[in-house]
Design an enzyme around this catalytic site. Structure first.
Site, PDB file in Angstrom:
ATOM      1  N   ASP A 145      22.587  -0.440 -10.060  1.00  0.00           N
ATOM      2  CA  ASP A 145      21.638  -1.196 -10.688  1.00  0.00           C
ATOM      3  C   ASP A 145      21.406  -0.716 -12.220  1.00  0.00           C
ATOM      4  O   ASP A 145      21.991  -1.367 -13.263  1.00  0.00           O
ATOM      5  CB  ASP A 145      20.063  -0.948 -10.116  1.00  0.00           C
ATOM      6  CG  ASP A 145      19.145  -1.520 -10.856  1.00  0.00           C
ATOM      7  OD1 ASP A 145      19.133  -2.326 -11.810  1.00  0.00           O
ATOM      8  OD2 ASP A 145      17.677  -1.188 -10.499  1.00  0.00           O
ATOM      9  N   GLU A 176      20.503   2.222  -3.532  1.00  0.00           N
ATOM     10  CA  GLU A 176      20.432   1.792  -5.159  1.00  0.00           C
ATOM     11  C   GLU A 176      20.411   2.842  -5.956  1.00  0.00           C
ATOM     12  O   GLU A 176      19.587   3.785  -5.774  1.00  0.00           O
ATOM     13  CB  GLU A 176      19.336   0.762  -4.942  1.00  0.00           C
ATOM     14  CG  GLU A 176      19.441   0.098  -6.431  1.00  0.00           C
ATOM     15  CD  GLU A 176      18.284  -0.944  -6.393  1.00  0.00           C
ATOM     16  OE1 GLU A 176      18.030  -1.390  -7.715  1.00  0.00           O
ATOM     17  OE2 GLU A 176      17.568  -1.057  -5.414  1.00  0.00           O
ATOM     18  N   LYS A 217      20.258  -7.831 -12.900  1.00  0.00           N
ATOM     19  CA  LYS A 217      19.101  -8.257 -13.567  1.00  0.00           C
ATOM     20  C   LYS A 217      19.206  -8.993 -14.817  1.00  0.00           C
ATOM     21  O   LYS A 217      20.003  -8.359 -15.667  1.00  0.00           O
ATOM     22  CB  LYS A 217      18.211  -6.851 -13.753  1.00  0.00           C
ATOM     23  CG  LYS A 217      17.658  -6.310 -12.615  1.00  0.00           C
ATOM     24  CD  LYS A 217      16.875  -5.142 -12.806  1.00  0.00           C
ATOM     25  CE  LYS A 217      16.295  -4.371 -11.479  1.00  0.00           C
ATOM     26  NZ  LYS A 217      15.569  -3.229 -11.540  1.00  0.00           N
ATOM     27  N   ASP A 231      15.946   3.021  -2.755  1.00  0.00           N
ATOM     28  CA  ASP A 231      16.293   3.007  -4.683  1.00  0.00           C
ATOM     29  C   ASP A 231      15.861   4.307  -4.906  1.00  0.00           C
ATOM     30  O   ASP A 231      14.737   4.624  -5.026  1.00  0.00           O
ATOM     31  CB  ASP A 231      15.428   1.867  -4.974  1.00  0.00           C
ATOM     32  CG  ASP A 231      15.748   1.625  -6.463  1.00  0.00           C
ATOM     33  OD1 ASP A 231      16.586   2.297  -6.949  1.00  0.00           O
ATOM     34  OD2 ASP A 231      14.970   0.837  -7.167  1.00  0.00           O
ATOM     35  N   LYS A 247      11.428   3.009  -2.478  1.00  0.00           N
ATOM     36  CA  LYS A 247      11.543   3.778  -3.618  1.00  0.00           C
ATOM     37  C   LYS A 247      11.575   5.330  -3.202  1.00  0.00           C
ATOM     38  O   LYS A 247      10.676   5.590  -2.461  1.00  0.00           O
ATOM     39  CB  LYS A 247      10.630   3.723  -4.751  1.00  0.00           C
ATOM     40  CG  LYS A 247      10.337   2.427  -5.378  1.00  0.00           C
ATOM     41  CD  LYS A 247      11.462   2.085  -6.400  1.00  0.00           C
ATOM     42  CE  LYS A 247      11.248   1.006  -7.169  1.00  0.00           C
ATOM     43  NZ  LYS A 247      12.348   0.616  -8.108  1.00  0.00           N
TER      44      LYS A 247
END
Length: 372
Positions: A241, A216, A265, A191, A166
């Site tokens: 995402d 991401e 997702k 991300d 992250k």
């Protein structure tokens, strides 16, 4: 034939073994909303809602999902019969606009009912072609350099194929350099969770010197033109995402040439039926595709692992062992990696794992119950 006779929702809170820090939020626990379904012929299934407690990441929350299922979605299913789970998705989408996570909570459970009725594993019903699924883990941006390196090293020692780290506006290039050069992950994603902008273009360009598979969601979820600009000015592939909420978003990404990969997702796109359409589109247009996670329990992970068995999922997803997040998971056996860092899918009907209902009954509060 799927005829829903009984719907119940259970709510509980599970503490994470270790806090997870994204660019926006520090997570120390996870509100878990579970759905129990029983069909008219006595077959049962469990599913898990992917919504979080607050709308900082996505506009749906655990409480909005409960409201929608109670007042709108469950009444649409009870007393009706469906030949196939895709018929359930069609009915929910026809009658209710939006609220994808609420719909997915019910729809995904219906896929498990259907698989059990057919005597097949969920992955088989979906068309999965592999039983070994590569693993991937998420590492939060801890304020301590050494802690991050230790967490990445631990994950690699446990056999994880892919590391996702992250990042945010305050992430240092030196930390990323250390992850790449000291840990040497075979696959690395950064991300940003929509936290950066085109003002950070120089930061993005510095990242190009490192061995990074993709970035991401570098920009905001609706910043399509900015994402298009960034892609044309960056050598590192872009994965979307938060921007991916339906197959229409995937088509938009492709037609605008705004990204290389899709992080799918299933909860956010409305369930398995929508996920299968996205999978088909990505395969047809040679787009990268992998399964994202919402640090689910073993119940939610069973669904993403089943999806990841499809041939079009061509990159390791957010698929980690039960012990990475939880002291005690809600399924038996717990999800564990083999010595090569893969999950092995069971051929047993349905999810392939047993839901630990005794733990649920001990820790959870029943917040809704409907009978036909």
């Amino acid at each position: 034939m799927i005829s829903i006779h009984h719907v119940a929702l259970y709510k509980l809170s599970l503490d994470l073994l270790n806090p997870l820090q994204s660019s926006q939020t520090r997570y120390t626990h996870k509100p878990v909303l579970l759905c129990y379904l029983r069909s008219e012929d006595g077959v049962t299934a469990w599913s898990e809602c992917s919504a979080l407690e607050h709308p900082g990441y996505y506009h749906e929350t655990v409480d909005t999902v409960i409201h929608m299922i109670q007042h709108y979605l469950a009444p649409l299913l009870l007393g009706s019969s469906f030949h196939h789970p895709q018929d359930i998705s069609t009915k929910l989408n026809h009658n209710v606009k939006g609220h994808s996570m609420a719909k997915a909570t019910l729809e995904m459970g219906c896929w498990t009912l259907y698989a059990q009725q057919q005597g097949l594993a969920l992955a088989t019903v979906l068309g999965g072609s592999r039983s070994k699924i590569p693993s991937g883990v998420v590492i939060g941006d801890d304020s301590h350099h050494d802690t991050v390196i230790q967490n990445v090293t631990q994950a690699l020692d446990q056999g994880y194929h892919r590391i996702k780290f992250k990042i945010g506006p305050k992430t240092s290039l030196s930390l990323i350099k250390s992850i790449v050069n000291e840990c040497k992950p075979p696959h690395l994603i950064l991300d940003a969770n929509s936290s950066l902008s085109l003002d950070h273009l120089e930061f993005f360009r510095h990242l190009a010197q490192y061995n990074i598979d993709m970035i991401e969601q570098p920009l905001g979820q609706d910043q399509w033109l900015e994402l298009q600009t960034l892609k044309h000015n960056l050598s590192i592939p872009i994965c979307l995402d938060e921007s991916i909420r339906s197959i229409e978003d995937v088509k938009l990404m492709h037609r605008l040439n705004a990204g290389h990969y899709v992080c799918l997702k299933p909860g956010r796109v409305g369930g398995i039926s929508s996920s299968l359409k996205i999978h088909e589109y990505c395969e047809a247009h040679d787009l990268g595709l992998w399964c994202g996670g919402m640090f689910e329990t073993g119940i939610g992970k069973a669904y993403t692992l089943a999806l990841a068995s499809l041939a079009g999922f061509n990159y390791p997803g957010d698929l980690c062992e039960s012990r990475w997040y939880w002291k005690q998971d809600l399924v038996e056996p717990a999800w564990v990696l083999d010595q090569y860092g893969y999950f092995t899918l069971s051929k047993d009907p349905g999810l392939g794992v047993r839901v630990n209902t005794s733990v649920i009954k001990t820790k959870a509060q029943k917040v809704l119950e409907y009978f036909d």
